[in-house]
Design an enzyme around this catalytic site. Structure first.
Site, short mmCIF file in Angstrom:
data_model
loop_
_atom_site.label_atom_id
_atom_site.label_comp_id
_atom_site.label_asym_id
_atom_site.label_seq_id
_atom_site.Cartn_x
_atom_site.Cartn_y
_atom_site.Cartn_z
N ALA A 137 -93.88 32.30 9.14
CA ALA A 137 -94.29 31.98 10.52
C ALA A 137 -95.53 31.09 10.53
CB ALA A 137 -94.54 33.27 11.30
N TRP A 175 -91.14 38.10 -0.67
CA TRP A 175 -90.40 39.27 -1.15
C TRP A 175 -88.99 39.37 -0.58
CZ3 TRP A 175 -93.28 44.11 -2.90
CH2 TRP A 175 -94.52 43.77 -3.41
N GLY A 219 -81.68 36.79 2.84
CA GLY A 219 -81.42 35.41 3.24
C GLY A 219 -81.79 35.20 4.69
N GLU A 271 -73.80 40.62 5.46
CA GLU A 271 -74.60 41.83 5.32
C GLU A 271 -74.22 42.83 6.42
OE1 GLU A 271 -78.70 40.61 5.20
OE2 GLU A 271 -78.56 39.96 3.12
N ASP A 306 -102.80 44.19 10.08
CA ASP A 306 -104.08 43.61 10.50
C ASP A 306 -103.96 42.85 11.83
OD1 ASP A 306 -104.89 44.52 8.02
OD2 ASP A 306 -104.58 42.60 7.04
N HIS A 317 -85.57 50.62 5.00
CA HIS A 317 -84.48 50.03 4.21
C HIS A 317 -83.82 51.17 3.45
CE1 HIS A 317 -82.17 47.58 1.49
NE2 HIS A 317 -82.51 46.52 2.19
N ARG A 337 -78.47 49.47 9.09
CA ARG A 337 -79.45 50.10 8.21
C ARG A 337 -79.88 51.49 8.66
NH1 ARG A 337 -83.42 44.98 6.92
NH2 ARG A 337 -81.97 44.02 5.48
N HIS A 350 -89.44 49.40 5.72
CA HIS A 350 -89.06 48.04 5.35
C HIS A 350 -89.50 46.98 6.35
CE1 HIS A 350 -86.84 44.88 3.47
NE2 HIS A 350 -86.01 44.72 4.47
N ARG A 372 -83.69 45.96 13.66
CA ARG A 372 -83.48 44.57 13.27
C ARG A 372 -82.16 44.40 12.53
NH1 ARG A 372 -84.52 41.54 8.53
NH2 ARG A 372 -85.43 43.35 7.50
#
Length: 532
Positions: free
Chosen positions: A18, A47, A51, A118, A221, A242, A289, A350, A385
């Site tokens: 971002a 990390w 994709g 996925e 933060d 996750h 998930r 996650h 998500r």
């Protein structure tokens, strides 16, 4: 440093997808300063194994991707945001290709990108670089940013708080944001970095939990700083776990990508070998998930297990190695051959689906302050998500914030003189053990009380602990010089508080928030908006 930093027009906090997308867009016309807490590549972007989701397949449509996102988000998403992001996705991928990201292709000529599928997606729509997409994207963005004359990158700067009207030499209650105070890790000095506009792209709050796939710096933060400055935050109780993090006492937070299940991996009881996902959902391993994470959590608690097995050894070894080279190599180094034996896995925190409330231009409640990426709640993810929508959100909102700043530039005044950081009444800490103890305590009770399955009683226990720790940590913060560890601890506790407040207010089970006292879902989907 007081007053303005005449050499920079816009300040960006965070050097992930971002932040750097925003920087590259702004740098066409403005001078940009990017602050990173650690190394430039230490954020979550690098990390990301999976994709980036985009409608690129002949049979796929925007409407299908929108529907899949809304279903995963349990109706809590804002439809205008979902449409906005998904319709921008193909353009975002094209820009990354232009930057040189080496996405996998289906043919030798590289004309068509290879798409994987996925959980939760109705089509193959995930572009990827083997199983290390995030690293490839991060490398390309950093390379482009380093080469740009209008971008200054400063690593090892831990931001403490936003600079607002109350930090002006002539106090103002305007709430206008003028930049941030940040600790230089090398010198131990705190400096005021000012700019006409500021973008928070500081990532999520995963390290609030004991088990997390997030990098060490994911301590919320940006969310905590925005909250203290006066921004609303939304849906902080929606923490994504996750389902499949490697269970290994030596190696913390190594993720086994969703795509292993997408390509045929099966979840099994480690002792009996029973494949258990069909018992929980007809989609089995391809369920979203939250469903898979709760099923694994149930197996672990019901049978007193430390982990379950994820098994893809029934597929051809060449196929497994070709699709998952990074994971295969990493596991071999730990004595596990995934082509011949199952992988021990546990769920882990996650992704932070809630965060700073923003509009479609990335604007927050405070003038001069924008936000993008995992520190925000844009309305894209809702209550859960959808896989591979997170990097996509970073590119779309990083660019949206930058474009809005450029289009409204005449409205941004130059910063007024700002007060320097005051260290006159503090000393160096003589008991670092306090920080370590509190950090461990927060992460443990958040995992046990505010985890995958919750109860009101457990949430109230967590709230009680947080109240006690608030006094202790604020007292410590008031007396000692800031260190990165102290800054992170303060932000972790603030985010833990926001998660628990959100969870106590939601009297239903929806998406990622599963509470035994309220197992049903209310008819109307409502955001949990907290006001400072």
């Amino acid at each position: 440093m007081t007053g303005t930093s005449p050499e920079h027009d816009v300040l960006i906090i965070g050097s992930g997808a971002a932040g750097l997308t925003a920087a590259l867009t702004l740098a066409e016309h403005k001078r940009v300063l990017v602050l990173a807490k650690g190394k430039l590549t230490s954020g979550s972007t690098a990390w990301a194994q999976g994709g980036i989701a985009a409608v690129l397949d002949a049979g796929d449509t925007f409407e299908d991707h929108i529907r899949d996102t809304m279903i995963a988000g349990a109706g809590l998403n804002r439809r205008e945001t979902v449409e906005f992001v998904i319709e921008q996705a193909p353009r975002a991928i094209a820009r990354l290709v232009d930057l040189g990201v080496p996405f996998n292709t289906d043919d030798a000529a590289g004309a068509s990108l290879h798409l994987t599928r996925e959980g939760g997606h109705s089509h193959r729509r995930i572009v990827h670089v083997a199983d290390a997409t995030g690293w490839a994207v991060q490398s390309a963005l950093v390379k482009a940013a380093e080469a740009h004359p209008n971008i200054t990158l400063l690593p090892d700067r831990s931001c403490i708080d936003l600079i607002t009207g109350k930090n002006e030499q002539r106090y103002s209650g305007s709430g206008r944001v003028w930049g941030a105070y940040a600790l230089d890790a090398a010198t131990g000095k705190v400096e005021a970095y000012t700019a006409r506009a500021t973008i928070l792209a500081a990532g999520g709050a995963g390290r609030v939990y004991r088990f997390s796939t997030a990098p060490r710096g994911a301590t919320g933060d940006g969310i905590a700083m925005a909250w203290r400055a006066g921004c609303r935050v939304s849906n902080m109780e929606m923490m994504q776990f996750h389902p499949t993090c490697l269970y290994n006492l030596e190696v913390k937070n190594f993720l086994i990508t969703e795509a292993v299940r997408g390509e045929g991996g099966q979840l099994k009881h480690p002792v009996t070998g029973h494949r258990f996902m069909p018992d929980y959902d007809e989609r089995a391993e391809l369920a979203p998930r939250d469903v898979v994470a709760r099923a694994i959590d149930d197996q672990i608690k019901r049978y007193g297990l430390d982990y379950v097995h994820l098994d893809i050894s029934h597929l051809a070894p060449e196929f497994v190695i070709q699709h998952f080279p990074t994971i295969h190599e990493k596991l071999l180094g730990l004595g596990i051959d995934m082509t011949k034996e199952p992988i021990p896995v546990v769920p882990a925190q996650h992704y932070t689906c809630g965060g700073i409330l923003i509009d479609l231009a990335g604007r927050t409640d405070l003038p001069g302050l924008y936000a993008a990426g995992e520190c925000t709640e844009s309305g894209l993810h809702g209550a859960n998500r959808l896989a591979s929508n997170s990097l996509l959100e970073c590119f779309v909102f990083g660019e949206a914030a930058a474009r809005d700043i450029l289009s409204r530039w005449d409205e941004f005044d130059p910063p007024p003189p700002i007060r320097q950081w005051d260290e006159s009444r503090v000393t160096d800490s003589d008991e670092e053990v306090v920080i370590k103890q509190n950090w461990t305590e927060i992460r443990r009770f958040m995992w046990n009380y505010v985890g995958i399955v919750r109860t009101t009683k457990r949430l109230e226990r967590a709230a009680h602990r947080i109240k006690l720790l608030h006094g202790e940590i604020e007292d410590y913060y008031g007396h000692f010089r800031v260190t990165t560890d102290l800054i992170e601890l303060r932000n972790l506790l603030q985010c833990a508080d926001l998660i628990v407040q959100g969870a106590l207010r939601r009297h239903e089970s929806r998406g990622l928030h599963f509470i035994l006292d309220y197992p049903g879902m209310l008819e109307e989907a409502r955001d949990t908006v907290l006001v400072p």
